[in-house]
Design a protein around this motif. Structure first.
Motif, PDB file in Angstrom:
ATOM      1  N   GLY A   1       0.766  -1.240   0.000  1.00  0.00           N
ATOM      2  CA  GLY A   1       0.000   0.000   0.000  1.00  0.00           C
ATOM      3  C   GLY A   1       0.793   1.285   0.000  1.00  0.00           C
ATOM      4  O   GLY A   1       0.239   2.353   0.274  1.00  0.00           O
ATOM      5  N   VAL A   2       2.085   1.211  -0.335  1.00  0.00           N
ATOM      6  CA  VAL A   2       2.922   2.413  -0.348  1.00  0.00           C
ATOM      7  C   VAL A   2       3.427   2.653  -1.764  1.00  0.00           C
ATOM      8  O   VAL A   2       4.000   1.748  -2.389  1.00  0.00           O
ATOM      9  CB  VAL A   2       4.101   2.283   0.634  1.00  0.00           C
ATOM     10  CG1 VAL A   2       5.026   3.496   0.535  1.00  0.00           C
ATOM     11  CG2 VAL A   2       3.586   2.128   2.059  1.00  0.00           C
ATOM     12  N   SER A   3       3.249   3.846  -2.268  1.00  0.00           N
ATOM     13  CA  SER A   3       3.730   4.192  -3.608  1.00  0.00           C
ATOM     14  C   SER A   3       5.244   4.378  -3.605  1.00  0.00           C
ATOM     15  O   SER A   3       5.830   4.812  -2.608  1.00  0.00           O
ATOM     16  CB  SER A   3       3.062   5.490  -4.078  1.00  0.00           C
ATOM     17  OG  SER A   3       3.705   6.000  -5.237  1.00  0.00           O
ATOM     18  N   ILE A   4       5.863   4.071  -4.732  1.00  0.00           N
ATOM     19  CA  ILE A   4       7.308   4.303  -4.846  1.00  0.00           C
ATOM     20  C   ILE A   4       7.629   5.793  -4.754  1.00  0.00           C
ATOM     21  O   ILE A   4       8.768   6.164  -4.463  1.00  0.00           O
ATOM     22  CB  ILE A   4       7.873   3.721  -6.154  1.00  0.00           C
ATOM     23  CG1 ILE A   4       7.177   4.327  -7.379  1.00  0.00           C
ATOM     24  CG2 ILE A   4       7.783   2.203  -6.151  1.00  0.00           C
ATOM     25  CD1 ILE A   4       7.784   3.914  -8.713  1.00  0.00           C
ATOM     26  N   LYS A   5       6.634   6.640  -4.966  1.00  0.00           N
ATOM     27  CA  LYS A   5       6.845   8.086  -4.859  1.00  0.00           C
ATOM     28  C   LYS A   5       6.850   8.562  -3.403  1.00  0.00           C
ATOM     29  O   LYS A   5       7.210   9.705  -3.122  1.00  0.00           O
ATOM     30  CB  LYS A   5       5.767   8.829  -5.641  1.00  0.00           C
ATOM     31  CG  LYS A   5       5.809   8.557  -7.138  1.00  0.00           C
ATOM     32  CD  LYS A   5       4.704   9.290  -7.872  1.00  0.00           C
ATOM     33  CE  LYS A   5       4.749   8.996  -9.374  1.00  0.00           C
ATOM     34  NZ  LYS A   5       3.643   9.668 -10.112  1.00  0.00           N
ATOM     35  N   ASP A   6       6.464   7.671  -2.504  1.00  0.00           N
ATOM     36  CA  ASP A   6       6.382   8.054  -1.092  1.00  0.00           C
ATOM     37  C   ASP A   6       7.692   7.832  -0.337  1.00  0.00           C
ATOM     38  O   ASP A   6       7.779   8.163   0.856  1.00  0.00           O
ATOM     39  CB  ASP A   6       5.279   7.254  -0.386  1.00  0.00           C
ATOM     40  CG  ASP A   6       3.888   7.671  -0.838  1.00  0.00           C
ATOM     41  OD1 ASP A   6       3.744   8.824  -1.297  1.00  0.00           O
ATOM     42  OD2 ASP A   6       2.965   6.851  -0.733  1.00  0.00           O
ATOM     43  N   VAL A   7       8.692   7.240  -0.992  1.00  0.00           N
ATOM     44  CA  VAL A   7       9.983   6.997  -0.339  1.00  0.00           C
ATOM     45  C   VAL A   7      11.095   7.611  -1.194  1.00  0.00           C
ATOM     46  O   VAL A   7      10.896   7.919  -2.368  1.00  0.00           O
ATOM     47  CB  VAL A   7      10.255   5.488  -0.133  1.00  0.00           C
ATOM     48  CG1 VAL A   7       9.142   4.846   0.692  1.00  0.00           C
ATOM     49  CG2 VAL A   7      10.434   4.772  -1.459  1.00  0.00           C
ATOM     50  N   GLN A   8      12.238   7.767  -0.585  1.00  0.00           N
ATOM     51  CA  GLN A   8      13.416   8.255  -1.295  1.00  0.00           C
ATOM     52  C   GLN A   8      14.359   7.089  -1.546  1.00  0.00           C
ATOM     53  O   GLN A   8      14.856   6.474  -0.599  1.00  0.00           O
ATOM     54  CB  GLN A   8      14.134   9.328  -0.465  1.00  0.00           C
ATOM     55  CG  GLN A   8      15.423   9.838  -1.080  1.00  0.00           C
ATOM     56  CD  GLN A   8      15.183  10.584  -2.383  1.00  0.00           C
ATOM     57  OE1 GLN A   8      14.292  11.438  -2.442  1.00  0.00           O
ATOM     58  NE2 GLN A   8      15.956  10.276  -3.401  1.00  0.00           N
ATOM     59  N   PHE A   9      14.601   6.751  -2.805  1.00  0.00           N
ATOM     60  CA  PHE A   9      15.530   5.679  -3.129  1.00  0.00           C
ATOM     61  C   PHE A   9      16.959   6.222  -3.088  1.00  0.00           C
ATOM     62  O   PHE A   9      17.276   7.228  -3.733  1.00  0.00           O
ATOM     63  CB  PHE A   9      15.229   5.095  -4.511  1.00  0.00           C
ATOM     64  CG  PHE A   9      13.976   4.273  -4.553  1.00  0.00           C
ATOM     65  CD1 PHE A   9      14.007   2.926  -4.220  1.00  0.00           C
ATOM     66  CD2 PHE A   9      12.756   4.836  -4.908  1.00  0.00           C
ATOM     67  CE1 PHE A   9      12.854   2.151  -4.246  1.00  0.00           C
ATOM     68  CE2 PHE A   9      11.599   4.086  -4.934  1.00  0.00           C
ATOM     69  CZ  PHE A   9      11.644   2.730  -4.601  1.00  0.00           C
ATOM     70  N   THR A  10      17.808   5.556  -2.316  1.00  0.00           N
ATOM     71  CA  THR A  10      19.213   5.932  -2.193  1.00  0.00           C
ATOM     72  C   THR A  10      20.061   4.861  -2.847  1.00  0.00           C
ATOM     73  O   THR A  10      19.968   3.681  -2.508  1.00  0.00           O
ATOM     74  CB  THR A  10      19.602   6.072  -0.705  1.00  0.00           C
ATOM     75  OG1 THR A  10      18.769   7.080  -0.107  1.00  0.00           O
ATOM     76  CG2 THR A  10      21.062   6.473  -0.572  1.00  0.00           C
ATOM     77  N   ASN A  11      20.878   5.259  -3.789  1.00  0.00           N
ATOM     78  CA  ASN A  11      21.665   4.320  -4.604  1.00  0.00           C
ATOM     79  C   ASN A  11      22.964   3.964  -3.884  1.00  0.00           C
ATOM     80  O   ASN A  11      23.853   4.807  -3.762  1.00  0.00           O
ATOM     81  CB  ASN A  11      21.967   4.957  -5.963  1.00  0.00           C
ATOM     82  CG  ASN A  11      22.649   3.991  -6.920  1.00  0.00           C
ATOM     83  OD1 ASN A  11      22.440   2.782  -6.838  1.00  0.00           O
ATOM     84  ND2 ASN A  11      23.448   4.517  -7.827  1.00  0.00           N
ATOM     85  N   LEU A  12      23.058   2.728  -3.394  1.00  0.00           N
ATOM     86  CA  LEU A  12      24.236   2.295  -2.647  1.00  0.00           C
ATOM     87  C   LEU A  12      24.606   0.861  -3.020  1.00  0.00           C
ATOM     88  O   LEU A  12      23.729   0.021  -3.196  1.00  0.00           O
ATOM     89  CB  LEU A  12      23.971   2.348  -1.133  1.00  0.00           C
ATOM     90  CG  LEU A  12      23.750   3.724  -0.500  1.00  0.00           C
ATOM     91  CD1 LEU A  12      23.296   3.555   0.945  1.00  0.00           C
ATOM     92  CD2 LEU A  12      25.019   4.560  -0.567  1.00  0.00           C
ATOM     93  N   ILE A  13      25.916   0.582  -3.120  1.00  0.00           N
ATOM     94  CA  ILE A  13      26.366  -0.793  -3.240  1.00  0.00           C
ATOM     95  C   ILE A  13      26.229  -1.478  -1.886  1.00  0.00           C
ATOM     96  O   ILE A  13      26.026  -0.821  -0.864  1.00  0.00           O
ATOM     97  CB  ILE A  13      27.818  -0.891  -3.765  1.00  0.00           C
ATOM     98  CG1 ILE A  13      28.798  -0.232  -2.795  1.00  0.00           C
ATOM     99  CG2 ILE A  13      27.933  -0.279  -5.154  1.00  0.00           C
ATOM    100  CD1 ILE A  13      30.255  -0.442  -3.170  1.00  0.00           C
ATOM    101  N   MET A  14      26.345  -2.810  -1.865  1.00  0.00           N
ATOM    102  CA  MET A  14      25.985  -3.569  -0.674  1.00  0.00           C
ATOM    103  C   MET A  14      26.761  -3.163   0.578  1.00  0.00           C
ATOM    104  O   MET A  14      26.178  -2.964   1.643  1.00  0.00           O
ATOM    105  CB  MET A  14      26.160  -5.061  -0.936  1.00  0.00           C
ATOM    106  CG  MET A  14      25.173  -5.641  -1.920  1.00  0.00           C
ATOM    107  SD  MET A  14      23.430  -5.664  -1.377  1.00  0.00           S
ATOM    108  CE  MET A  14      22.781  -4.200  -2.181  1.00  0.00           C
ATOM    109  N   ASP A  15      28.073  -3.061   0.490  1.00  0.00           N
ATOM    110  CA  ASP A  15      28.865  -2.690   1.663  1.00  0.00           C
ATOM    111  C   ASP A  15      28.386  -1.364   2.244  1.00  0.00           C
ATOM    112  O   ASP A  15      28.219  -1.211   3.460  1.00  0.00           O
ATOM    113  CB  ASP A  15      30.350  -2.576   1.298  1.00  0.00           C
ATOM    114  CG  ASP A  15      31.047  -3.927   1.333  1.00  0.00           C
ATOM    115  OD1 ASP A  15      30.557  -4.826   2.025  1.00  0.00           O
ATOM    116  OD2 ASP A  15      32.081  -4.076   0.664  1.00  0.00           O
ATOM    117  N   ASP A  16      28.158  -0.399   1.363  1.00  0.00           N
ATOM    118  CA  ASP A  16      27.726   0.924   1.811  1.00  0.00           C
ATOM    119  C   ASP A  16      26.302   0.886   2.353  1.00  0.00           C
ATOM    120  O   ASP A  16      25.962   1.641   3.280  1.00  0.00           O
ATOM    121  CB  ASP A  16      27.829   1.925   0.664  1.00  0.00           C
ATOM    122  CG  ASP A  16      29.270   2.190   0.247  1.00  0.00           C
ATOM    123  OD1 ASP A  16      30.174   1.923   1.059  1.00  0.00           O
ATOM    124  OD2 ASP A  16      29.486   2.659  -0.887  1.00  0.00           O
TER     125      ASP A  16
END
Length: 341
Positions: free
Chosen positions: A145-160
């Motif tokens: 029930g949550v839109s992808i527009k409701d969160v901030q996607f942060t681009n990180l590799i796995m370690d980070d």
């Protein structure tokens, strides 16, 4: 004089013979993950003697794709969703085979105090943007029930991403093993909200990996097929010799053997909680180039639906402008050549 001429002739013949049998150099990249480590087995065991595999670890798959476009790299192992992006952006790279579905190695982990998708509204979540981790997160959010527009996607590799979750900079992250376990161990109170061992993830095989080759490399069909042969010979070796194979992979990645076993297992079989490593025939069925059924639910030719699903999500995320046919980003000629033998 006759002796000198004879020696010169013999030397010339030896040089010609050596040149005729000189190994072809193939430049391969992967990022640090056991599911891609079969290249190290192919290299160490010299499974195709007339290939010289130059293997480089590159943690950002988009860097590998850029190097392939520039003619500096031939082959990469990466997650299996890039084809529609390459087709849309006219990147001279093709997916040539799917190599393994995730069967529990992928997890969405929530920070302590986050109990549901609803709690993530307005918060940052860590994914690899333009990768299947972003799609997995997007599907889970929308299913809850949550839109992808409701969160901030942060681009990180796995370690980070592990560091960001533990440090409180993100409230959720998508991990594959061994990084998911590392995050859970380092952050008491963190919880697993979704796993690729659950639901229909294994039936759709949406989360998984593939092999890519540059268009320039595909213009050398015998070499492309020989390279794919090396990979699947390595898989066959590992299935027969999993303990030795895991040690080779661990050495190549500089991973503990235990972390390799978390992903691909100890016995050469399908690992629930890890991945299902395809042999050549299973790959052929998944790609739809040979008949036959697969275990665990994926259909023959499942790659076609995979293409459509990832295309849908890249359109939703705005990473591509239009839908393209599968043959714009997939080339099965090397796989067909391997299977024909």
């Amino acid at each position: 004089m006759r002796i000198v001429k004879t020696l010169m002739l013999a030397a010339g013949l030896s040089f010609s013979a050596a040149a005729a049998h000189a190994a072809d150099t193939v430049r391969v990249s992967l990022f640090s993950w056991p599911g891609y480590g079969f290249w190290f087995i192919a290299q160490e065991k010299n499974l195709v003697p007339d290939l010289d595999l130059e293997i480089t670890i590159i943690e950002d798959p988009y860097e590998s794709f850029s190097l392939m476009s520039a003619g500096a790299l031939d082959v990469t192992s990466s997650t299996a969703e890039y084809g529609p992006i390459a087709a849309d952006k006219e990147v001279p790279v093709k997916l040539v085979t799917y190599t393994n579905p995730s069967y529990g190695t992928d997890k969405i982990v929530l920070a302590p105090g986050v109990d549901s998708a609803e709690d993530l509204k307005g918060e940052s979540v860590a994914v690899l943007e333009g990768g299947l981790t972003q799609i997995f997160m997007g599907i889970w959010l929308e299913q809850n029930g949550v839109s992808i527009k409701d969160v901030q996607f942060t681009n990180l590799i796995m370690d980070d991403a592990v560091g960001a979750l533990v440090g409180g900079n993100v409230k959720a992250a998508e991990f594959w093993e061994p990084f998911g376990s590392q995050a859970l161990e380092a952050l008491p109170g963190a919880t697993v909200a979704a796993s690729s061992a659950e639901g229909d993830w294994i039936e759709t095989a949406l989360l998984g990996d593939g092999m890519y080759m540059s268009d320039a490399f595909l213009d050398k069909p015998e070499l492309a097929a020989k390279t794919m042969e090396a990979y699947f010979k390595a898989v066959a070796f590992w299935k027969e010799n999993p303990e030795e194979g895991n040690k080779i992979i661990a050495k190549g990645l500089n991973f503990p053997v235990a972390d390799v076993e978390k992903v691909i297992g100890k016995d050469g079989e399908i690992l629930k909680g890890g991945i299902w490593v395809f042999d050549a025939e299973q790959a052929g069925k998944f790609m739809g180039v040979i008949p036959g059924e697969l275990p665990l639910g994926p259909q023959n030719g499942q790659m076609a639906q995979h293409w459509e699903t990832t295309t849908d999500w890249w359109l939703k995320f705005g990473l591509i402008d239009e839908r393209h046919p599968i043959d714009a980003g997939v080339n099965t000629a090397p796989l067909e050549a391997v299977l024909s033998e």
